[in-house]
Design a protein around this motif. Structure first.
Motif, PDB file in Angstrom:
ATOM      1  N   LEU A 101       0.830  -1.205   0.000  1.00 27.52           N
ATOM      2  CA  LEU A 101       0.000   0.000   0.000  1.00 27.52           C
ATOM      3  C   LEU A 101       0.861   1.250   0.000  1.00 27.52           C
ATOM      4  CD1 LEU A 101      -2.838   1.330   0.268  1.00 27.52           C
ATOM      5  CD2 LEU A 101      -2.506   1.208   2.748  1.00 27.52           C
ATOM      6  N   ASP A 102       1.933   1.240   0.774  1.00 29.65           N
ATOM      7  CA  ASP A 102       2.814   2.400   0.837  1.00 29.65           C
ATOM      8  C   ASP A 102       3.458   2.675  -0.520  1.00 29.65           C
ATOM      9  OD1 ASP A 102       4.358   4.451   2.424  1.00 29.65           O
ATOM     10  OD2 ASP A 102       6.035   3.191   1.787  1.00 29.65           O
ATOM     11  N   ARG A 103       3.897   1.627  -1.203  1.00 30.90           N
ATOM     12  CA  ARG A 103       4.516   1.819  -2.522  1.00 30.90           C
ATOM     13  C   ARG A 103       3.501   2.373  -3.524  1.00 30.90           C
ATOM     14  NH1 ARG A 103       7.371  -3.121  -1.256  1.00 30.90           N
ATOM     15  NH2 ARG A 103       5.825  -4.376  -2.378  1.00 30.90           N
ATOM     16  N   ILE A 104       2.262   1.895  -3.447  1.00 34.79           N
ATOM     17  CA  ILE A 104       1.235   2.381  -4.371  1.00 34.79           C
ATOM     18  C   ILE A 104       0.937   3.856  -4.118  1.00 34.79           C
ATOM     19  CG2 ILE A 104      -1.188   2.155  -5.030  1.00 34.79           C
ATOM     20  CD1 ILE A 104      -0.955  -0.836  -4.500  1.00 34.79           C
ATOM     21  N   LEU A 105       0.717   4.206  -2.854  1.00 35.68           N
ATOM     22  CA  LEU A 105       0.349   5.583  -2.532  1.00 35.68           C
ATOM     23  C   LEU A 105       1.503   6.553  -2.796  1.00 35.68           C
ATOM     24  CD1 LEU A 105      -1.724   5.100   0.750  1.00 35.68           C
ATOM     25  CD2 LEU A 105      -2.547   5.400  -1.592  1.00 35.68           C
ATOM     26  N   VAL A 106       2.730   6.118  -2.531  1.00 29.88           N
ATOM     27  CA  VAL A 106       3.879   6.987  -2.817  1.00 29.88           C
ATOM     28  C   VAL A 106       3.984   7.261  -4.313  1.00 29.88           C
ATOM     29  CG1 VAL A 106       6.402   7.073  -2.806  1.00 29.88           C
ATOM     30  CG2 VAL A 106       5.179   6.380  -0.745  1.00 29.88           C
ATOM     31  N   GLU A 107       3.752   6.247  -5.130  1.00 35.67           N
ATOM     32  CA  GLU A 107       3.812   6.445  -6.581  1.00 35.67           C
ATOM     33  C   GLU A 107       2.672   7.336  -7.061  1.00 35.67           C
ATOM     34  OE1 GLU A 107       4.966   6.264 -10.514  1.00 35.67           O
ATOM     35  OE2 GLU A 107       6.058   5.797  -8.656  1.00 35.67           O
ATOM     36  N   LEU A 108       1.472   7.142  -6.524  1.00 36.57           N
ATOM     37  CA  LEU A 108       0.353   8.003  -6.907  1.00 36.57           C
ATOM     38  C   LEU A 108       0.602   9.441  -6.478  1.00 36.57           C
ATOM     39  CD1 LEU A 108      -2.687   5.701  -5.998  1.00 36.57           C
ATOM     40  CD2 LEU A 108      -1.792   6.199  -8.274  1.00 36.57           C
ATOM     41  N   ARG A 110       3.534  10.817  -6.199  1.00 34.89           N
ATOM     42  CA  ARG A 110       4.579  11.347  -7.082  1.00 34.89           C
ATOM     43  C   ARG A 110       4.000  11.778  -8.416  1.00 34.89           C
ATOM     44  NH1 ARG A 110       7.497   9.995 -11.255  1.00 34.89           N
ATOM     45  NH2 ARG A 110       6.373   8.015 -11.467  1.00 34.89           N
ATOM     46  N   GLN A 111       3.063  11.002  -8.955  1.00 44.37           N
ATOM     47  CA  GLN A 111       2.444  11.350 -10.224  1.00 44.37           C
ATOM     48  C   GLN A 111       1.562  12.583 -10.109  1.00 44.37           C
ATOM     49  OE1 GLN A 111       0.356   7.910 -11.680  1.00 44.37           O
ATOM     50  NE2 GLN A 111       2.203   6.618 -11.734  1.00 44.37           N
ATOM     51  N   GLY A 112       0.933  12.758  -8.966  1.00 44.77           N
ATOM     52  CA  GLY A 112       0.071  13.911  -8.760  1.00 44.77           C
ATOM     53  C   GLY A 112      -1.306  13.735  -9.379  1.00 44.77           C
ATOM     54  N   ASP A 113      -2.260  14.579  -8.927  1.00 43.42           N
ATOM     55  CA  ASP A 113      -3.630  14.586  -9.455  1.00 43.42           C
ATOM     56  C   ASP A 113      -4.315  13.239  -9.300  1.00 43.42           C
ATOM     57  OD1 ASP A 113      -3.281  17.232 -10.194  1.00 43.42           O
ATOM     58  OD2 ASP A 113      -2.557  16.718 -12.195  1.00 43.42           O
ATOM     59  N   HIS A 114      -4.089  12.567  -8.176  1.00 45.26           N
ATOM     60  CA  HIS A 114      -4.775  11.308  -7.896  1.00 45.26           C
ATOM     61  C   HIS A 114      -5.498  11.425  -6.556  1.00 45.26           C
ATOM     62  CE1 HIS A 114      -3.338   8.767 -11.167  1.00 45.26           C
ATOM     63  NE2 HIS A 114      -2.134   9.293 -11.008  1.00 45.26           N
ATOM     64  N   GLN A 115      -6.674  10.837  -6.510  1.00 44.82           N
ATOM     65  CA  GLN A 115      -7.419  10.713  -5.262  1.00 44.82           C
ATOM     66  C   GLN A 115      -7.791   9.248  -5.086  1.00 44.82           C
ATOM     67  OE1 GLN A 115     -10.521  13.850  -5.802  1.00 44.82           O
ATOM     68  NE2 GLN A 115      -9.753  14.630  -3.854  1.00 44.82           N
ATOM     69  N   THR A 116      -7.565   8.736  -3.889  1.00 42.78           N
ATOM     70  CA  THR A 116      -7.675   7.299  -3.635  1.00 42.78           C
ATOM     71  C   THR A 116      -8.695   7.032  -2.543  1.00 42.78           C
ATOM     72  OG1 THR A 116      -5.337   7.042  -4.213  1.00 42.78           O
ATOM     73  CG2 THR A 116      -6.390   5.226  -3.046  1.00 42.78           C
ATOM     74  N   LEU A 117      -9.511   6.011  -2.759  1.00 45.24           N
ATOM     75  CA  LEU A 117     -10.425   5.496  -1.742  1.00 45.24           C
ATOM     76  C   LEU A 117      -9.857   4.193  -1.210  1.00 45.24           C
ATOM     77  CD1 LEU A 117     -13.877   5.959  -3.548  1.00 45.24           C
ATOM     78  CD2 LEU A 117     -12.614   7.628  -2.176  1.00 45.24           C
ATOM     79  N   ILE A 118      -9.754   4.073   0.097  1.00 46.03           N
ATOM     80  CA  ILE A 118      -9.258   2.854   0.734  1.00 46.03           C
ATOM     81  C   ILE A 118     -10.377   2.293   1.601  1.00 46.03           C
ATOM     82  CG2 ILE A 118      -7.518   1.815   2.220  1.00 46.03           C
ATOM     83  CD1 ILE A 118      -5.610   4.014   1.467  1.00 46.03           C
ATOM     84  N   PHE A 119     -10.819   1.074   1.286  1.00 49.15           N
ATOM     85  CA  PHE A 119     -11.882   0.413   2.030  1.00 49.15           C
ATOM     86  C   PHE A 119     -11.288  -0.660   2.931  1.00 49.15           C
ATOM     87  CE2 PHE A 119     -14.187   2.135  -1.554  1.00 49.15           C
ATOM     88  CZ  PHE A 119     -15.395   2.556  -0.997  1.00 49.15           C
ATOM     89  N   GLU A 130      -5.107   5.527   9.366  1.00 53.80           N
ATOM     90  CA  GLU A 130      -5.168   6.950   9.689  1.00 53.80           C
ATOM     91  C   GLU A 130      -3.851   7.427  10.294  1.00 53.80           C
ATOM     92  OE1 GLU A 130      -8.311  10.045  11.859  1.00 53.80           O
ATOM     93  OE2 GLU A 130      -8.525   7.866  12.068  1.00 53.80           O
ATOM     94  N   ASP A 131      -3.276   6.652  11.196  1.00 53.73           N
ATOM     95  CA  ASP A 131      -1.976   7.008  11.769  1.00 53.73           C
ATOM     96  C   ASP A 131      -0.881   6.970  10.706  1.00 53.73           C
ATOM     97  OD1 ASP A 131      -3.033   7.409  14.286  1.00 53.73           O
ATOM     98  OD2 ASP A 131      -2.676   5.348  14.937  1.00 53.73           O
ATOM     99  N   TYR A 132      -0.991   6.032   9.780  1.00 58.13           N
ATOM    100  CA  TYR A 132      -0.010   5.957   8.692  1.00 58.13           C
ATOM    101  C   TYR A 132      -0.065   7.210   7.825  1.00 58.13           C
ATOM    102  CZ  TYR A 132       1.349   4.925   3.882  1.00 58.13           C
ATOM    103  OH  TYR A 132       1.871   5.003   2.621  1.00 58.13           O
ATOM    104  N   LEU A 133      -1.266   7.652   7.460  1.00 55.81           N
ATOM    105  CA  LEU A 133      -1.398   8.846   6.632  1.00 55.81           C
ATOM    106  C   LEU A 133      -0.927  10.097   7.378  1.00 55.81           C
ATOM    107  CD1 LEU A 133      -4.884   8.100   5.014  1.00 55.81           C
ATOM    108  CD2 LEU A 133      -2.636   7.947   3.913  1.00 55.81           C
ATOM    109  N   ALA A 134      -1.202  10.159   8.670  1.00 58.07           N
ATOM    110  CA  ALA A 134      -0.701  11.292   9.455  1.00 58.07           C
ATOM    111  C   ALA A 134       0.824  11.264   9.533  1.00 58.07           C
ATOM    112  CB  ALA A 134      -1.313  11.251  10.857  1.00 58.07           C
ATOM    113  N   TRP A 135       1.404  10.074   9.625  1.00 57.66           N
ATOM    114  CA  TRP A 135       2.863   9.952   9.639  1.00 57.66           C
ATOM    115  C   TRP A 135       3.461  10.392   8.302  1.00 57.66           C
ATOM    116  CZ3 TRP A 135       5.762   5.991   6.944  1.00 57.66           C
ATOM    117  CH2 TRP A 135       7.130   6.006   7.236  1.00 57.66           C
ATOM    118  N   ARG A 136       2.777  10.076   7.201  1.00 58.32           N
ATOM    119  CA  ARG A 136       3.212  10.515   5.873  1.00 58.32           C
ATOM    120  C   ARG A 136       2.902  11.987   5.612  1.00 58.32           C
ATOM    121  NH1 ARG A 136       7.148   8.135   2.969  1.00 58.32           N
ATOM    122  NH2 ARG A 136       6.837   5.887   2.708  1.00 58.32           N
TER     123      ARG A 136
END
Length: 206
Positions: A101-108, A110-119, A130-136
């Motif tokens: 998940l971290d590799r996917i979100l980091v690449e998105l 980097r590319q910019g203009d992406h919005q992601t839904l995580i279920f 949520e803690d992971y996103l706050a850490w990032r």
């Protein structure tokens, strides 16, 4: 010599008589036929209770295995000397799914203009994400069963506002399946599948 001849003389042994042979056992009578086995009521009740208990233990085992696959912090979160939860790179390295998940979100990102839904089916897993996103230090919104309708509407409007630049929207699968419209998102990630596959499909349609 006569005594020796008498000693070595072979005498024929008599053949066994027919009366000495064992007779076959009589056939069983019709009244002695075995009756079909039936389970006594007390034992039947105890067997049903045992099956119910085994099913409960099996379901609990399956849930524990799902937690193992999602993240080890679902069992125990490491604490620092002050007793606070530690949020660092170990949170990512401790789980293979989190690393992916971290590799996917980091690449998105980097590319910019992406919005992601995580279920996720587990709200506790949403806490970890949520803690992971706050850490990032990435912007996000969250929606689960505890969010009120007003806060839900506000979060959706903020996510779809282009001026906010919100990267991720966290949703529980059951809460995000109905009454959700997040058309601006271009990426959907199912972190852990729901027991009902239709719930995942319904969530992705949103």
């Amino acid at each position: 010599k006569r005594d020796m001849d008498a000693l070595y003389q072979v005498r024929p042994h008599p053949a066994p008589s027919a009366a000495a042979s064992p007779s076959p056992p009589p056939p069983p009578s019709a009244s002695a036929a075995p009756s079909p086995l039936t389970l006594a009521p007390p034992r039947h009740q105890s067997s049903s209770a045992a099956l119910t208990a085994n099913k409960s233990r099996l379901m609990n085992l399956v849930m524990q295995l799902r937690k193992c696959c999602n993240h080890p912090y679902l069992f125990e979160w490491p604490l620092d000397a002050s007793g606070n939860e530690v949020v660092d790179d170990i949170l990512v390295q401790a789980s293979g799914k989190m690393q992916l998940l971290d590799r996917i979100l980091v690449e998105l990102k980097r590319q910019g203009d992406h919005q992601t839904l995580i279920f996720s089916q587990m709200t506790r897993m949403l806490d970890i994400l949520e803690d992971y996103l706050a850490w990032r230090r990435w912007s996000y919104r969250r929606l689960d069963g505890t969010v009120s309708s007003d806060d839900r509407r506000k979060a959706m409007n903020e996510f779809q506002d282009e001026n906010n630049e919100i990267d991720v929207f966290l949703l529980s699968t059951r809460a995000g399946g109905l009454g959700i419209n997040l058309q601006t998102a271009d990426t959907v990630i199912i972190y852990d599948s729901d027991w009902n596959p239709q719930a995942d499909l319904q969530a992705m349609d949103r």
